[in-house]
Design a protein around this motif. Structure first.
Motif, PDB file in Angstrom:
ATOM      1  N   VAL A  56      71.746  18.911  67.210  1.00  0.00           N
ATOM      2  CA  VAL A  56      73.110  18.584  67.611  1.00  0.00           C
ATOM      3  C   VAL A  56      73.952  18.456  66.350  1.00  0.00           C
ATOM      4  O   VAL A  56      73.568  17.766  65.406  1.00  0.00           O
ATOM      5  CB  VAL A  56      73.166  17.265  68.414  1.00  0.00           C
ATOM      6  N   CYS A  57      75.089  19.137  66.324  1.00  0.00           N
ATOM      7  CA  CYS A  57      75.994  19.067  65.194  1.00  0.00           C
ATOM      8  C   CYS A  57      76.940  17.890  65.398  1.00  0.00           C
ATOM      9  O   CYS A  57      77.496  17.707  66.478  1.00  0.00           O
ATOM     10  CB  CYS A  57      76.785  20.362  65.091  1.00  0.00           C
ATOM     11  N   ASP A  58      77.115  17.100  64.351  1.00  0.00           N
ATOM     12  CA  ASP A  58      78.009  15.958  64.437  1.00  0.00           C
ATOM     13  C   ASP A  58      78.514  15.594  63.047  1.00  0.00           C
ATOM     14  O   ASP A  58      77.727  15.240  62.170  1.00  0.00           O
ATOM     15  CB  ASP A  58      77.263  14.765  65.057  1.00  0.00           C
ATOM     16  N   GLY A  59      79.802  15.699  62.851  1.00  0.00           N
ATOM     17  CA  GLY A  59      80.404  15.278  61.587  1.00  0.00           C
ATOM     18  C   GLY A  59      79.950  16.060  60.375  1.00  0.00           C
ATOM     19  O   GLY A  59      79.777  15.487  59.306  1.00  0.00           O
ATOM     20  N   GLU A  61      77.106  17.416  59.859  1.00  0.00           N
ATOM     21  CA  GLU A  61      75.667  17.344  59.683  1.00  0.00           C
ATOM     22  C   GLU A  61      74.989  17.748  60.983  1.00  0.00           C
ATOM     23  O   GLU A  61      75.625  17.832  62.026  1.00  0.00           O
ATOM     24  CB  GLU A  61      75.222  15.925  59.323  1.00  0.00           C
ATOM     25  N   VAL A  62      73.684  17.971  60.893  1.00  0.00           N
ATOM     26  CA  VAL A  62      72.906  18.317  62.065  1.00  0.00           C
ATOM     27  C   VAL A  62      71.864  17.226  62.286  1.00  0.00           C
ATOM     28  O   VAL A  62      71.173  16.825  61.357  1.00  0.00           O
ATOM     29  CB  VAL A  62      72.206  19.676  61.879  1.00  0.00           C
ATOM     30  N   ALA A  63      71.784  16.746  63.524  1.00  0.00           N
ATOM     31  CA  ALA A  63      70.727  15.812  63.892  1.00  0.00           C
ATOM     32  C   ALA A  63      69.590  16.634  64.478  1.00  0.00           C
ATOM     33  O   ALA A  63      69.763  17.314  65.491  1.00  0.00           O
ATOM     34  CB  ALA A  63      71.238  14.796  64.906  1.00  0.00           C
ATOM     35  N   ARG A  68      69.093  13.379  60.030  1.00  0.00           N
ATOM     36  CA  ARG A  68      70.373  14.051  59.818  1.00  0.00           C
ATOM     37  C   ARG A  68      70.285  14.852  58.526  1.00  0.00           C
ATOM     38  O   ARG A  68      69.854  14.329  57.509  1.00  0.00           O
ATOM     39  CB  ARG A  68      71.498  13.034  59.741  1.00  0.00           C
ATOM     40  N   ARG A  76      81.619  24.156  58.315  1.00  0.00           N
ATOM     41  CA  ARG A  76      81.457  22.867  58.996  1.00  0.00           C
ATOM     42  C   ARG A  76      82.663  22.502  59.851  1.00  0.00           C
ATOM     43  O   ARG A  76      82.527  21.925  60.915  1.00  0.00           O
ATOM     44  CB  ARG A  76      81.207  21.773  57.968  1.00  0.00           C
ATOM     45  N   GLY A  80      82.636  21.494  64.943  1.00  0.00           N
ATOM     46  CA  GLY A  80      82.925  20.390  65.850  1.00  0.00           C
ATOM     47  C   GLY A  80      81.641  19.686  66.224  1.00  0.00           C
ATOM     48  O   GLY A  80      80.758  19.505  65.419  1.00  0.00           O
ATOM     49  N   SER A  81      81.514  19.303  67.481  1.00  0.00           N
ATOM     50  CA  SER A  81      80.296  18.657  67.961  1.00  0.00           C
ATOM     51  C   SER A  81      79.685  19.556  69.024  1.00  0.00           C
ATOM     52  O   SER A  81      80.282  19.778  70.062  1.00  0.00           O
ATOM     53  CB  SER A  81      80.633  17.282  68.542  1.00  0.00           C
ATOM     54  N   ALA A  82      78.498  20.076  68.747  1.00  0.00           N
ATOM     55  CA  ALA A  82      77.902  21.036  69.665  1.00  0.00           C
ATOM     56  C   ALA A  82      76.388  21.026  69.554  1.00  0.00           C
ATOM     57  O   ALA A  82      75.838  20.664  68.527  1.00  0.00           O
ATOM     58  CB  ALA A  82      78.428  22.442  69.347  1.00  0.00           C
TER      59      ALA A  82
END
Length: 133
Positions: A56-59, A61-63, A68, A76, A80-82
């Motif tokens: 999951v992409c967030d800020g 970075e990727v979780a 992270r 980047r 967004g968040s996807a």
């Protein structure tokens, strides 16, 4: 100039190499750049082995797999968040004993300087390359 289809030879002898797809250069750079900072998923999979792992992409970075990590080859701001797939090289993963078990080792292959361990974790199969010992 040397043209070869042998990836090991190209990575070993070149000081600069190009990866082509359909007659077009996808990436041009040092062997280290192409291997460690691939610009596209094609190059990531073509040069070496990769695991495709849900992330999951967030800020910026990727979780992925509970950690992270920085995104190495995308714009980047455009993400967004996807939900997406992270492409992670087997040598960049480590096996550690967990308190609740977790991964199931399904195979081990000695490859000389490394042992490839196939594991099943969270309904995904992945390869982890580690020292033979």
């Amino acid at each position: 100039m040397l043209v070869t289809h042998d990836q090991e030879e190209a990575l070993r002898v070149a000081d600069r190499l190009g990866v082509m797809l359909n007659g077009r250069i996808e990436q041009l750079g040092s062997p280290e750049d192409v291997n460690q900072r691939p610009r596209t998923a094609f190059i990531s999979e073509f040069v070496g082995a990769v695991n495709r792992i849900q992330a999951v992409c967030d800020g910026g970075e990727v979780a992925v797999l509970g950690r992270r990590v920085a995104i190495s080859n995308m714009d980047r701001a455009a993400l967004g968040s996807a939900a997406l797939e992270a492409l992670i090289r087997p040598e960049d993963l480590q096996l550690q004993a967990g308190e609740n078990g977790g991964a199931l080792v399904t195979a081990m292959v000695l490859r000389g300087v490394a042992t490839s361990v196939s594991v099943s974790l969270c309904d995904a199969s992945m390869r982890v390359d580690m020292p033979p010992a």
